[in-house]
Design a protein around this motif. Structure first.
Motif, PDB file in Angstrom:
ATOM      1  N   GLU A 235       0.962  -1.251   0.084  1.00 51.16           N
ATOM      2  CA  GLU A 235      -0.004   0.038  -0.108  1.00 51.16           C
ATOM      3  C   GLU A 235       0.755   1.184   0.097  1.00 51.16           C
ATOM      4  O   GLU A 235       0.449   2.080  -0.715  1.00 51.16           O
ATOM      5  CB  GLU A 235      -0.969  -0.141   1.230  1.00 51.16           C
ATOM      6  CG  GLU A 235      -2.048  -0.757   1.210  1.00 51.16           C
ATOM      7  CD  GLU A 235      -1.777  -2.310   1.358  1.00 51.16           C
ATOM      8  OE1 GLU A 235      -2.745  -3.160   0.990  1.00 51.16           O
ATOM      9  OE2 GLU A 235      -0.658  -2.552   1.625  1.00 51.16           O
TER      10      GLU A 235
ATOM     11  N   GLU B 294       1.009   4.147  -2.882  1.00 43.08           N
ATOM     12  CA  GLU B 294       0.401   5.599  -2.643  1.00 43.08           C
ATOM     13  C   GLU B 294       1.655   6.298  -3.193  1.00 43.08           C
ATOM     14  O   GLU B 294       1.323   7.428  -3.589  1.00 43.08           O
ATOM     15  CB  GLU B 294       0.398   5.571  -1.056  1.00 43.08           C
ATOM     16  CG  GLU B 294      -0.735   4.983  -0.553  1.00 43.08           C
ATOM     17  CD  GLU B 294      -2.145   5.749  -0.757  1.00 43.08           C
ATOM     18  OE1 GLU B 294      -3.214   5.290  -0.288  1.00 43.08           O
ATOM     19  OE2 GLU B 294      -2.059   6.769  -1.473  1.00 43.08           O
TER      20      GLU B 294
ATOM     21  N   ARG C  73      -7.004  -5.814  -2.162  1.00 39.97           N
ATOM     22  CA  ARG C  73      -6.289  -4.738  -1.364  1.00 39.97           C
ATOM     23  C   ARG C  73      -5.757  -3.891  -2.537  1.00 39.97           C
ATOM     24  O   ARG C  73      -5.797  -2.689  -2.239  1.00 39.97           O
ATOM     25  CB  ARG C  73      -4.610  -5.208  -0.836  1.00 39.97           C
ATOM     26  CG  ARG C  73      -4.944  -6.224   0.408  1.00 39.97           C
ATOM     27  CD  ARG C  73      -3.531  -6.989   0.798  1.00 39.97           C
ATOM     28  NE  ARG C  73      -2.609  -5.866   1.010  1.00 39.97           N
ATOM     29  CZ  ARG C  73      -0.860  -6.201   0.945  1.00 39.97           C
ATOM     30  NH1 ARG C  73      -0.805  -7.676   1.101  1.00 39.97           N
ATOM     31  NH2 ARG C  73      -0.199  -5.392   1.417  1.00 39.97           N
TER      32      ARG C  73
ATOM     33  N   ARG D 195      -8.269  -0.854  -3.745  1.00 40.36           N
ATOM     34  CA  ARG D 195      -8.234   0.650  -3.124  1.00 40.36           C
ATOM     35  C   ARG D 195      -7.344   1.610  -3.855  1.00 40.36           C
ATOM     36  O   ARG D 195      -7.393   2.719  -3.458  1.00 40.36           O
ATOM     37  CB  ARG D 195      -7.615   0.680  -1.604  1.00 40.36           C
ATOM     38  CG  ARG D 195      -8.188  -0.552  -0.775  1.00 40.36           C
ATOM     39  CD  ARG D 195      -7.498  -0.473   0.770  1.00 40.36           C
ATOM     40  NE  ARG D 195      -7.305   0.884   1.219  1.00 40.36           N
ATOM     41  CZ  ARG D 195      -6.007   1.321   1.327  1.00 40.36           C
ATOM     42  NH1 ARG D 195      -5.091   0.778   0.891  1.00 40.36           N
ATOM     43  NH2 ARG D 195      -6.054   2.541   1.809  1.00 40.36           N
TER      44      ARG D 195
ATOM     45  N   GLU E  62     -12.231   2.580   2.068  1.00 38.72           N
ATOM     46  CA  GLU E  62     -12.032   1.611   3.066  1.00 38.72           C
ATOM     47  C   GLU E  62     -13.474   1.123   3.346  1.00 38.72           C
ATOM     48  O   GLU E  62     -13.354  -0.028   3.811  1.00 38.72           O
ATOM     49  CB  GLU E  62     -11.578   2.468   4.256  1.00 38.72           C
ATOM     50  CG  GLU E  62     -10.318   3.064   4.341  1.00 38.72           C
ATOM     51  CD  GLU E  62      -9.057   2.243   3.756  1.00 38.72           C
ATOM     52  OE1 GLU E  62      -9.369   1.005   4.326  1.00 38.72           O
ATOM     53  OE2 GLU E  62      -8.109   2.689   3.614  1.00 38.72           O
TER      54      GLU E  62
END
Length: 464
Positions: free
Chosen positions: A191, A195, A220, A223, A397
Motif C-alpha cells: 500500500e 501510494e 487490497r 483501493r 475503506e
C-alpha cells in the motif's frame, strides 16, 4: 472512407475499364458512382465499433487488429449495399452501381484501413520504443514468473508497458535489485509503495503455490485506481469467466481489471466531450451570463465557487460551480459538515443557501461552469460524479470496489444521475450504477445517457 470512394471510382473506371467494360448506357461520374459510397462512412464506423476495432490493443499483435478490420469492412460493405438499394429511388443515387464496383470499393476500404492502422501502429511502436507514450507498472512477484514478465515486457518495448520496479511476493524483500530493477519492498509494503509511486497499473506474477493469496491481494489493490493484469502460473480456466486473456510473445496475460477508456475509446470519448461542451456553451452562453449577474447580486464573494475533487487515476482538480450560498465561508462550512458523515449532505432547507441558489440547485444550473472543466480535460460529459478527496479516503475503506470509479473521468451527468440517484440517496446504489457504467462503457452508452439527461430535464426532487 471518403478517399476510398474516390480511389475505388478511379480503379474501376480507369484501371479495370479494359478488363470489365462499362455498359453503353452507363455514363459514370462522381455524382452517380462515387457519391453513393459516402453513405458508408457512418456505417463503417458503426461496423468498426461492433467488431471491436476501437478496443485498446496495446499488448496485442497487428494480426488480431487486421482480423477486426476485415470483419468491419465486410459488415460495412453489406450495410452499404443495403442502404444504397433502399435509398436509391429517394436520393436518385446508386442506380447503376455494379457488383464489380461494390467489390472494388470493399477491397479498397479494407486495404486503406489496413495500411492506415499499420502505419499508425508502427508510429506508436517507434514512439514507445523511444520512451514516449509509456505506461509504468509495478511487477508483483520476484520469482521465476516475475522475472519472465520483466524480460518479456522489455523485449516487447513496442507495447509501451514499462516495469518501473518490482515488489517481492514475500512479506519483505530479501534483495534490493533484480534484473536491473529496484525491489522496493514486499507485500507488507504494498500500500505504501503504490501510494508514493506514479503508476498506471500493476502486473501480478505470483508463483503457483501462492494462488491462495491472490483474492486477498486483489482486494487490497481495489483501493487504488490502477489497471490490474495477472500473468497466471497455472491453467487460465481456474480464473473467473468474465476476465479476458491475451497473449504477449507467447506469454499468457490475464486482464482482470482494465480501464475501458484507452486507445480509440479515449479518443472518441474526448471528441464527443469537446464537441458537446462547445455546443452546450454556445446554447447556454446567455443563461450563464444572466445567472452570473444574479449570483453576484445575491451575496458576497465570487460568482464561481471552486471545490477540490478527484477524477481519473485519483488526479485532483478544482471543479467549477456557480455560488449558491450567501458567501464563500458558508460554502466552505457546508463542505466541512458534509465531510463529517455520509448523512451530512447539504440540507434542502439550509438557510445558508440563497433563494436563487436553491433554484439553481434544483435545476442543476449551478453545474453549468463544469463545461469548462470538460473543455480543459479534467472532466467528461458522462461519468461518475466526482467526490471530494476526504470522502474518497473514507469510502474506499468502507465500500469494496469504490476506487473502480477512478478508472474513468468524472462526469457532469452519469448513469446513476439519470436513474434518479442524486443528493441524499443510497451510496451503495450509486456505486452499483457507476460500476455498471464502467464495466459496460461504450460510445453509444454515453450518447444514451446524454439523451436521457436532455429528455428527463435537469430538475429532480433529490437535487439540493
Amino acid at each position: 472512407m471518403i478517399a476510398a470512394s474516390i480511389v475505388a471510382y478511379h480503379i474501376r473506371f480507369t484501371w479495370l475499364r479494359s478488363v470489365y467494360p462499362i455498359p453503353v448506357l452507363d455514363h459514370p461520374t462522381y455524382a452517380t458512382h462515387a457519391v453513393p459510397f459516402l453513405i458508408s462512412t457512418p456505417l463503417l464506423i458503426i461496423s468498426a465499433v461492433c467488431t471491436g476495432l476501437y478496443r485498446a490493443r496495446r499488448d496485442q499483435r497487428f494480426f488480431y487488429e487486421a482480423i477486426a478490420i476485415l470483419k468491419a469492412a465486410i459488415l460495412g460493405l453489406l450495410l452499404t449495399i443495403s442502404a444504397v438499394y433502399l435509398l436509391r429511388d429517394q436520393l436518385y443515387l446508386g442506380r447503376n452501381l455494379s457488383r464489380v464496383q461494390y467489390i472494388t470499393y470493399g477491397v479498397t476500404v479494407c486495404s486503406m484501413l489496413l495500411a492506415w492502422r499499420f502505419a499508425f501502429r508502427t508510429g506508436l511502436r517507434y514512439l514507445r520504443s523511444s520512451g514516449w507514450n509509456l505506461r509504468h507498472v509495478a511487477v508483483i512477484g520476484t520469482g521465476r514468473l516475475g522475472q519472465i514478465v520483466v524480460t518479456t515486457l522489455r523485449r516487447n518495448s513496442w507495447t509501451g508497458i514499462k516495469p518501473l520496479f518490482m515488489v517481492s511476493h514475500h512479506d519483505s524483500a530479501s534483495r534490493e535489485t533484480l534484473l536491473g530493477l529496484p525491489v522496493r519492498g514486499g507485500l507488507n509494503d504494498l500500500e505504501s509503495l503504490l501510494e508514493s509511486s506514479d503508476l498506471t497499473g500493476v502486473v501480478i506474477a505470483l508463483p503457483a503455490d501462492m494462488g491462495g493469496q491472490l483474492p486477498d491481494l486483489i482486494a487490497r489493490l481495489e483501493r487504488f485506481p490502477l489497471d490490474v493484469r495477472i500473468v497466471p502460473d497455472m491453467n487460465p480456466r481456474h480464473f473467473p469467466i468474465n476476465t479476458t486473456v491475451s497473449e504477449l510473445d507467447g506469454m499468457p496475460v490475464l486482464s482482470l481489471r482494465e480501464s475501458p477508456l484507452s486507445g480509440w475509446g479515449r479518443i472518441t470519448k474526448r471528441a464527443v466531450d469537446v464537441i458537446g461542451a462547445l455546443i452546450a456553451l454556445i446554447i447556454f452562453a446567455l443563461p450563464m451570463l444572466f445567472i452570473a449577474v444574479i449570483t453576484r447580486l445575491s451575496g458576497s464573494g465570487p460568482v464561481i465557487f471552486r471545490q477540490e475533487r478527484m477524477s481519473l487515476n485519483g488526479q485532483r482538480f478544482n471543479i467549477y460551480k456557480f455560488r449558491t450560498m450567501k458567501h464563500v465561508d458558508a460554502e466552505i462550512q457546508a463542505l466541512r459538515d458534509a465531510g463529517k458523515g455520509e448523512d451530512a449532505w447539504t440540507n434542502k432547507n439550509d438557510v445558508r443557501v440563497t433563494r436563487f441558489g436553491r433554484l439553481l440547485r434544483r435545476t442543476s444550473l449551478d453545474e453549468l461552469p463544469q463545461l469548462f472543466n470538460v473543455l480543459i480535460g479534467e472532466m467528461s460529459l458522462v461519468g461518475p460524479r466526482p467526490e471530494r478527496p476526504e470522502l474518497i479516503t473514507r469510502f474506499r475503506e468502507d465500500w469494496r470496489g469504490y476506487m473502480l470509479r477512478q478508472n474513468v473521468k468524472a462526469g457532469i451527468t452519469g448513469w446513476a444521475q439519470v436513474n434518479g440517484l442524486r443528493g441524499r440517496t443510497s451510496l451503495r446504489k450509486r456505486l452499483q450504477y457507476d460500476l455498471f457504467y464502467i464495466r459496460n462503457w461504450s460510445l453509444t452508452f454515453d450518447l444514451r445517457i446524454l439523451g436521457l439527461t436532455l429528455l428527463r430535464g435537469f430538475m429532480h426532487p433529490n437535487a439540493n
